[in-house]
Design a protein around this motif. Structure first.
Motif, PDB file in Angstrom:
ATOM      1  N   LYS A 129       1.337   6.135   1.420  1.00 13.89           N
ATOM      2  CA  LYS A 129       0.799   7.414   0.938  1.00 13.89           C
ATOM      3  C   LYS A 129      -0.591   7.260   0.324  1.00 13.89           C
ATOM      4  O   LYS A 129      -0.896   7.876  -0.674  1.00 13.89           O
ATOM      5  N   PHE A 130      -1.420   6.395   0.907  1.00 13.23           N
ATOM      6  CA  PHE A 130      -2.746   6.192   0.317  1.00 13.23           C
ATOM      7  C   PHE A 130      -3.627   7.439   0.431  1.00 13.23           C
ATOM      8  O   PHE A 130      -4.242   7.856  -0.525  1.00 13.23           O
ATOM      9  N   GLY A 162      -1.401  10.988  -2.501  1.00 12.77           N
ATOM     10  CA  GLY A 162      -2.453  10.395  -1.664  1.00 12.77           C
ATOM     11  C   GLY A 162      -3.817  10.977  -1.985  1.00 12.77           C
ATOM     12  O   GLY A 162      -3.926  12.094  -2.493  1.00 12.77           O
ATOM     13  N   ASP A 183      -0.998   3.510   6.321  1.00 11.65           N
ATOM     14  CA  ASP A 183      -0.704   4.939   6.275  1.00 11.65           C
ATOM     15  C   ASP A 183      -0.198   5.435   7.622  1.00 11.65           C
ATOM     16  O   ASP A 183       0.714   6.247   7.694  1.00 11.65           O
ATOM     17  N   ALA A 192       1.473   7.298  -3.688  1.00  8.73           N
ATOM     18  CA  ALA A 192       0.242   6.526  -3.585  1.00  8.73           C
ATOM     19  C   ALA A 192       0.313   5.323  -4.525  1.00  8.73           C
ATOM     20  O   ALA A 192      -0.127   4.221  -4.188  1.00  8.73           O
ATOM     21  N   LEU A 217      -5.418   4.921  -8.058  1.00  8.99           N
ATOM     22  CA  LEU A 217      -4.181   5.577  -7.637  1.00  8.99           C
ATOM     23  C   LEU A 217      -3.043   5.425  -8.640  1.00  8.99           C
ATOM     24  O   LEU A 217      -1.965   5.957  -8.424  1.00  8.99           O
ATOM     25  N   SER A 266       2.539   2.641  -3.050  1.00 10.48           N
ATOM     26  CA  SER A 266       1.882   2.064  -1.874  1.00 10.48           C
ATOM     27  C   SER A 266       0.860   1.010  -2.292  1.00 10.48           C
ATOM     28  O   SER A 266       0.844  -0.104  -1.758  1.00 10.48           O
ATOM     29  N   ARG A 288      -1.181   8.438  -9.699  1.00 14.58           N
ATOM     30  CA  ARG A 288      -0.778   9.364  -8.640  1.00 14.58           C
ATOM     31  C   ARG A 288       0.614   8.986  -8.153  1.00 14.58           C
ATOM     32  O   ARG A 288       0.774   8.382  -7.109  1.00 14.58           O
TER      33      ARG A 288
END
Lengths: 200, 299, 651
Positions: free
Chosen positions: C258-259, C266, C252, A128, A44, A131, A47
Motif C-alpha cells: 500500500k505504498f 498510500g 505495490d 502504507a 509513511l 508495507s 499512515r
C-alpha cells in the motif's frame, strides 16, 4: 601478480586495493538505499489506515535479543579479521562460524517476529505503514541472509586454501559488509523500534 | 549555422506577433496577469543572453576560422583570465539574484488572495476530479456542477482541489496557473477574474485513456448575473445523492450537469496529511441528477 | 489457454502484429545468418564473453543506436498522430503506450548507453590504463543493461506496454488504473538495467581514483574523465533512490502493498518525490558526460587548450551538488507553500550559473584558436546556441509562479528536448564521428556526415520550437488529440515535418556508417587523424587489446599534445609482458537468468522466478569459488603486435 609484503595481506595486491575501495563506494550506495528506505518510513509511519500502529505490535524482548545477536556478531567479525592478521587460521574460522551463527540466530528471531506481526493482522498489505516496515526490515534481513551464504563460501575457501591475498581480501570486505549491516540495524533499532514504542 | 539562427529569429518574431493570442499571455485575471508579466520579463532578459552568446559565437567563428587565418598562425596556450572569469560568474549571479527576488515576490502573490480583491470573502469552490470529469461544489450556495464552472468577476476565488483517482491538474490558463488535485490531500489555488469571459479549463496532468477530453467550460460573469444563475439552478436542478454521485465517479466522459446540494457531506474531501482518504460508502437513495440545458454545452 | 492468455497484448493493433512479425523475421534471419556465416563461435568468444572495456563500450553504442531507432519510431508515431487535429491514426490507449515507451527508451536505453558506451571506450584510454578496475563487473553491467532493455522492449509484443508515462506516476500506474502488466515491465526492466548502471558508477569511480597513469594528478585529468568521475558520483548517490522507488512500485503492483495506493494510507506524492530525487540527477548523469565530450572536441578542432580548466571542473562539481537539491521543481504545482517553491526555484536557477560558465569557457576556447569545421565540431558549434536556448527556457521554467503556467504543457516538452537533443544527442553523434577512427581505424565519411548534421539541425528546430508556442497557447503534453478550433494544428504540422527531417538524418547517419565501412580507406589511416591532445590518441587505431604497450607517463594536462609539439616523451621504458583479465561467459549467462527472473516476475510466475533467482545465486557462488588470476600476454606477443602497427606507439 605483484604481492606487496609490507602491507596486510588483504591490501597486498593492486586488485585487492581496488576491491576494497570499490566496496567502500558500494557501501556509499547502500547508505543511499537504506537512507531512502528510512526517509520513506518516516513519511509513511503515521499512515496506518485501518491497521495497527507501531506501538501496538512492537515487542521489546525479541528486538533487544536481535540487537544483541547482531551487535555481538559485529564484534566477533572484528576478531575474525584480527585472527587473520596474526595468521591463526583455526581461531579465524571458529570466530567466523560464530559470527554466522549469530547472524542465523538474528534471522530466526526476525522471521519469528514477522510471523507474530502477521498473526496480529499486520501484513505486507495492511497499510502504507506496514508495507514500508516490512520492506525496510526485509531489505536488511535479505542483506543478512545473503551475507550468511557469502560468509559460508569464504569460510570454505579459507579452510581449503588458507590465507591467500584473495581469501584475506574477501574476509576483510565481508567484515566491512557485516559492520555496515550492524550500523543499519542500530538505526532501525533506534528510529523504528525505540521511536515507535516510545512514540517520541 | 545561419539557417538555424534565421529559423530561430523567425520563431521569436512569430512568437511576439502571435503573443497576444496565446492563452497564457492573454490573462483575464490578476494571477494570470502576474504570471504573464513574469513570462514576458524572463523572455526579454533571456533573449538578451541568447543574443550575447550567439554574437560571441559568430564573432569567434568568423574571426578564427581555419581558412581565414594565416598559414603560420599558431593558437596560443591560455590558461584563463581572472577578470574574464569573474565577469562570466558575476553577470549570471546578478541575473539569478534578480530573478530570485522576482520569483519570491510572485510566488507569494500567486499563493495568496489577489491583492486587488483582498477585502472580500473569497468564493470557495471544491473542484474534484474523477476519471475523466471535474466536479465543482459551491458550498456557499449549496450547488454542484459537473464539467463547467460559472464564476463571479471581481471576487477572489479559492479552489480546493482533490481527486478521486489519478493525480490531475486543475488549469484555467487565462485565470492563472495550474495546481494538482490528488487523492490524499487537498490543495488550494487562488484565482480571480477581472472581466466577463468564456474560456476553457482542463486537466493538465496525464491521467489515462480519457485525458485528452478531460476539459471543462468556464464562464465568468458579473456578480449579479452569477447570483441569478445560482437562483436559477436552485429552482431547476435535482439534488445530488450519494448514489448519483457514485455513478458519476465511474470512468468515462459526461456532459455538463447541475445539481443542488454538494457531495461534500457524504463524500468529504481528504483531510490534509491524514492516512485515511474519504471512504466511498454506498447508499440506497436513488434520486437522479437531471441534465440542465446549457447554452454553452461543450460535448 | 488460461495460463497463456496473460501473454496476450490487451490493446493489440495491426501495427503491433506487424512488429511481432518483423521481430520474428529479424530473429530468424539473425540466427540463419550467424549459422550460415559460421559466426556463432566468433560472437561468443569475441563479444558475448569479452571483458574488454573497448568492446563493451562498442556494444553499448550499438545498443544505443538500435534503441534510438525504436524510440525514434515511437516519436514519429506520436508526431504523425498529432500532425493534424482530430487525427484517428492512433487510439488514445495506443498513443499513451507509445509516449511512455518513447520516454523510457530514449532516456534509459538510448541516452544512458550512449554515454556509458563512451565512458567505457574513452576513460581507460584517457587515463592511460589497460582496463577498468573491475573488468568482469563491467561485463555484468553491460549485460544487465542489455537484458533490461530487451525485457522492456518485449512489453509491446507480449503482455502490453506501460501506459503511465515515463515518470509512471501513481496511482495512475497502480493496479487499479493500469491493470495490464505493462507497468510491471517498467518497474522490473528498469530495476535490472539500473543495477547495471549503479555498478558502472562504482567501477568508474574506482577506476578514475586508482588507475590513472603515473603523473596524472587530479588537476591534469582530461575534461571528459573529470565529467565521468562527477557523473559516477551522481550515479552512486542517485540510483539507489530509484532502486527503492522501483522496488516499492513493483511490490505495490505484484504483492499488493500500500505504498502509493489511494486507500489504506498510500501516498502518491511519495512516488513523485522519490522518482525525481533520482530523476533530476539522472538528467545531469546524461548532460555532464556530454559536456565532457564537447570539452574534448572543441579544443581539438580549435587547436587550443581548454579555457578555464579549473572553473570547468568546479562548475561540474557544483552542478552535481545542486542536482540533488532541485527535484521539487518537477512538481511546483503539488501544493507546497510559497517559500518551499521559492527555495527550489532559486536552487534551480543557481545551476544556470556554472552551466553558463561552461558555455563561456567553450566560447573562449575557440577564441584565438584555429577552428576547423569538421562534423564533430559542427555538432559542438550547433550545441552552443541551441543548448543556451534550452538552458534559458529552463531558467524560465524554474520561476515557479510562471511554472504554474508552463507545467505539463508542450513548453516543457520543448524545453527538455531542447536541452537533451542539442546537449546529449549532438554530443554523442559528434563523439561517434570523433572516436570512430580510434575504435575502427578509419574515418567516417565527412560529406554524408555534414549532410546528416544539417538535416538534423533544421529538423530539430522545426520540430521543437513550435512547441514553445503551442505550450503557451495551452497545449498540454501527452494529449493524443486536439480539436481544430484550438489553433494548434499548423504549429503541430510544422513539428511533424521537423520530426520527419530528424528521421531522415538518422537514415543518413546509418548510411554514412554503411558507406564508410564499404569505402573509407583503411591504408595509411593515422592513429591521430584530428591532431588531438589527450592520451587516447597516443596509442594505435584500432586500439590493441592491452591499450598501451608501455604505460604512459604524464607531465601536463595535454600529454599527447606536448609529446607531439614540445618533444616531451610519454612512453619511457621497455616492453614487458602484460597482465590481462580472462574472458568469461558468466556475466552473459547470469544476465540471461536475470532476464528470465524479470520476465517471470512481470507475469507473476513465481516458480520460474524462484528457479531463475537460484540460478543467479549459483552464478555468484561460482564466481566466489573461482580462482581467476587472469593471463599474461607474453613479451613476444606484445612486440609482434607493436611491430604490426608499425613501430612504437609514440607518434
Amino acid at each position: 601478480m605483484n604481492i606487496d609484503h609490507s602491507k596486510p595481506l588483504e591490501y597486498s595486491t593492486e586488485q585487492n586495493r581496488l576491491n576494497i575501495l570499490g566496496f567502500w563506494i558500494f557501501l556509499g550506495a547502500e547508505i543511499m538505499l537504506f537512507g531512502t528506505l528510512f526517509a520513506s518510513f518516516f513519511t509513511l509511519v503515521d499512515r496506518i489506515g485501518s491497521g495497527p500502529a507501531g506501538e501496538e505490535i512492537f515487542e521489546m524482548g525479541p528486538v533487544l535479543l536481535e540487537t544483541f545477536f547482531l551487535l555481538t556478531s559485529s564484534f566477533v567479525i572484528g576478531l575474525v579479521v584480527h585472527a587473520m592478521r596474526i595468521g591463526n587460521k583455526k581461531a579465524m574460522i571458529t570466530f567466523f562460524v560464530i559470527t554466522l551463527l549469530l547472524g542465523l540466530g538474528f534471522l530466526f528471531l526476525e522471521i519469528n517476529e514477522f510471523m507474530t506481526y502477521y498473526h496480529e493482522g499486520a501484513t505486507l498489505q495492511t497499510s502504507a505503514f506496514t508495507s514500508i516496515l516490512f520492506t525496510t526490515l526485509g531489505t536488511h534481513g535479505a542483506h543478512v541472509t545473503l551475507g550468511i551464504f557469502w560468509g559460508t563460501f569464504i569460510i570454505i575457501q579459507v579452510a581449503r586454501r588458507g590465507f591467500t591475498p584473495e581469501t584475506a581480501n574477501k574476509t576483510f570486505i565481508f567484515s566491512l559488509y557485516w559492520h555496515f549491516l550492524d550500523v543499519v540495524w542500530i538505526f532501525i533499532f533506534t528510529f523504528i523500534y525505540l521511536k515507535g514504542m516510545t512514540g517520541v | 549555422m545561419k539557417t538555424t539562427r534565421s529559423i530561430f529569429v523567425c520563431f521569436i518574431l512569430s512568437a511576439f506577433l502571435t503573443g497576444c493570442d496565446l492563452v497564457v499571455l492573454d490573462p483575464k485575471g490578476p494571477q494570470a496577469e502576474t504570471q504573464a508579466d513574469v513570462i514576458w520579463l524572463s523572455i526579454g532578459i533571456m533573449s538578451v543572453i541568447v543574443l550575447v552568446v550567439c554574437a560571441i559565437l559568430v564573432y569567434v567563428l568568423v574571426k578564427y576560422r581555419d581558412s581565414k587565418l594565416p598559414k603560420d598562425y599558431e593558437p596560443p596556450y591560455i590558461e584563463g583570465n581572472h577578470i574574464v572569469e569573474t565577469i562570466i560568474v558575476a553577470v549570471p549571479v546578478l541575473i539569478v539574484i534578480f530573478f530570485s527576488v522576482v520569483t519570491i515576490i510572485t510566488n507569494n502573490k500567486v499563493e495568496a488572495t489577489p491583492e486587488k480583491y483582498k477585502g472580500q470573502d473569497p468564493l470557495i469552490v471544491y473542484a474534484s476530479s474523477s476519471n475523466w470529469k471535474w466536479h465543482f461544489s459551491y458550498p456557499e450556495y449549496n450547488i454542484e456542477t459537473v464539467n463547467y464552472l460559472y464564476l463571479p468577476t471581481k471576487r477572489p476565488l479559492e479552489f480546493k482541489l482533490y481527486s478521486y483517482g489519478p493525480i490531475t491538474s486543475f488549469w484555467i490558463p487565462q485565470l492563472g496557473g495550474q495546481k494538482y488535485a490528488m487523492s490524499d490531500m487537498v490543495t488550494t489555488l487562488h484565482l480571480a477574474a477581472d472581466d466577463v469571459a468564456a474560456m476553457e479549463g482542463r486537466n493538465a496532468n496525464f491521467s489515462g485513456e480519457g485525458f485528452a477530453e478531460n476539459t471543462f467550460y468556464v464562464e465568468t460573469m458579473k456578480q449579479v448575473e452569477f447570483k441569478k444563475w445560482v437562483r436559477d439552478v436552485k429552482g431547476r436542478a435535482a439534488p445530488i445523492t450519494e448514489k448519483t454521485f457514485n455513478k458519476l465517479l465511474k470512468p468515462g466522459h459526461l456532459g455538463q450537469l447541475t445539481y443542488t446540494g454538494t457531495h461534500l457531506g457524504f463524500s468529504p474531501p481528504p483531510m490534509e496529511h491524514s492516512g485515511q482518504p474519504n471512504d466511498e460508502h454506498m447508499s440506497d437513495s436513488d434520486a437522479k441528477g437531471k441534465h440542465l440545458d446549457h447554452p454553452h454545452s461543450h460535448e | 489457454m488460461g495460463y497463456f492468455s496473460r501473454f496476450m497484448v490487451p490493446h493489440a493493433s495491426p501495427a503491433i502484429y506487424a512488429s511481432m512479425v518483423a521481430i520474428a523475421v529479424t530473429m530468424f534471419l539473425l540466427v540463419v545468418g550467424l549459422t550460415y556465416f559460421k559466426k556463432w563461435i566468433y560472437l561468443w568468444s569475441e563479444w558475448l564473453t569479452t571483458v574488454d572495456h573497448k568492446r563493451i563500450g562498442i556494444m553499448y553504442l550499438i545498443s544505443a543506436l538500435l534503441m534510438l531507432f525504436r524510440g525514434g519510431v515511437d516519436a514519429l508515431m506520436m508526431r504523425a498522430q498529432l500532425a493534424v487535429p482530430e487525427n484517428k491514426l492512433l487510439a488514445s490507449q495506443h498513443y499513451n503506450e507509445v509516449f511512455s515507451a518513447h520516454g523510457v527508451i530514449m532516456i534509459m536505453f538510448m541516452a544512458m548507453p550512449y554515454i556509458i558506451g563512451f565512458m567505457n571506450f574513452v576513460v581507460p584510454l584517457q587515463i592511460g590504463a589497460r582496463d577498468v578496475a573491475f573488468p568482469r563487473l563491467n561485463a555484468i553491467s553491460f549485460w544487465l543493461f542489455f537484458m533490461g532493455a530487451m525485457l522492456f522492449n518485449l512489453s509491446f509484443v507480449i503482455g502490453g506496454s506501460p501506459d503511465a508515462g515515463w515518470s509512471s506516476y501513481f496511482p495512475l500506474a497502480g493496479n487499479e488504473f493500469s491493470p495490464s502488466v505493462g507497468t510491471n515491465f517498467y518497474m522490473i526492466s528498469l530495476q535490472i538495467a539500473g543495477i547495471g548502471t549503479l555498478m558502472t558508477g562504482i567501477n568508474f569511480m574506482t577506476t578514475i581514483l586508482k588507475m590513472r597513469a603515473p603523473g596524472m594528478t587530479s588537476m591534469r585529468m582530461p575534461m571528459f574523465t573529470w565529467s565521468i568521475f562527477v557523473t559516477s558520483v551522481i550515479i552512486i548517490f542517485a540510483f539507489p533512490v530509484f532502486t527503492v522507488a522501483l522496488l516499492m512500485g513493483a511490490l505495490d503492483r505484484l504483492a499488493f502493498t500500500k505504498f502509493f495506493t489511494i486507500t489504506d494510507g498510500g501516498m502518491d506524492m511519495l512516488w513523485a518525490n522519490l522518482f525525481w530525487v533520482w530523476g533530476h540527477p539522472e538528467v545531469y548523469i546524461l548532460i555532464l558526460p556530454a559536456f565532457g565530450l564537447f570539452s574534448e572536441i572543441i579544443p581539438t578542432f580549435s587547436k587550443r587548450n581548454i579555457y578555464g580548466y579549473k572553473s570547468m571542473v568546479a562548475s561540474m562539481i557544483i552542478i552535481s551538488l545542486y542536482s540533488f537539491m532541485v527535484w521539487t521543481h518537477h512538481f511546483f504545482t503539488m501544493g507546497q507553500q510559497a517559500y518551499v517553491n521559492s527555495i527550489f526555484s532559486i536552487t534551480t536557477m543557481v545551476i544556470a550559473i556554472p552551466t553558463g560558465i561552461k558555455i563561456f569557457n567553450w566560447l573562449f576556447t575557440m577564441w584565438r584558436g584555429r577552428i576547423r569545421f569538421t562534423v564533430p565540431m559542427l555538432y559542438s558549434l550547433a550545441f552552443i546556441p541551441l543548448f543556451t536556448i534550452g538552458g534559458v527556457t529552463g531558467v524560465m521554467l524554474a520561476m515557479s509562479a510562471a511554472d504554474y503556467q508552463y507545467h505539463n504543457t508542450q513548453f516543457l516538452v520543448a524545453h527538455f528536448h531542447n536541452v537533451i537533443i542539442p546537449g546529449v544527442v549532438y554530443a554523442v553523434l559528434g563523439a561517434s564521428t570523433y572516436y570512430w577512427p580510434k575504435m575502427f581505424g578509419f574515418t567516417l565519411n565527412e560529406r554524408i556526415g555534414k549532410m546528416a548534421f544539417w538535416v538534423l539541425n533544421v529538423g530539430f528546430c522545426l520540430a521543437f520550437f513550435p512547441m514553445y508556442i503551442t505550450g503557451l497557447d495551452g497545449q498540454v503534453r501527452r494529449m493524443y488529440t486536439y480539436s481544430a478550433d484550438t489553433g494548434f494544428g499548423p504549429w503541430n504540422f510544422v513539428s511533424t515535418i521537423g520530426s520527419a527531417l530528424m528521421a531522415l538524418s538518422y537514415v543518413l547517419i546509418v548510411y554514412m556508417i554503411y558507406y564508410s565501412i564499404r569505402h573509407s580507406p583503411r591504408e595509411g589511416a593515422s592513429s591521430d587523424p584530428w591532431d588531438a591532445r589527450t592520451l587516447e590518441w597516443a596509442t594505435h587505431s584500432p586500439v590493441p587489446e592491452y591499450n598501451f604497450a608501455i604505460i604512459p607517463e604524464v607531465n601536463s594536462r595535454e600529454p599527447f599534445w606536448d609529446a607531439k609539439y614540445k618533444g616531451l616523451s610519454i612512453f619511457k621504458g621497455e616492453y614487458n609482458k602484460i597482465h590481462m583479465p580472462n574472458n568469461t561467459g558468466a556475466p552473459f549467462i547470469m544476465s540471461c537468468l536475470f532476464f528470465v527472473f524479470g520476465f517471470s516476475l512481470v507475469f507473476s510466475m513465481w516458480y520460474v522466478a524462484g528457479a531463475a533467482l537460484i540460478g543467479i545465486f549459483v552464478c555468484m557462488a561460482q564466481r566466489s569459488f573461482q580462482i581467476d588470476h587472469g593471463h599474461y600476454i607474453p613479451l613476444e606477443g606484445v612486440k609482434e603486435t607493436e611491430a604490426n602497427y608499425g613501430g612504437g606507439s609514440d607518434k
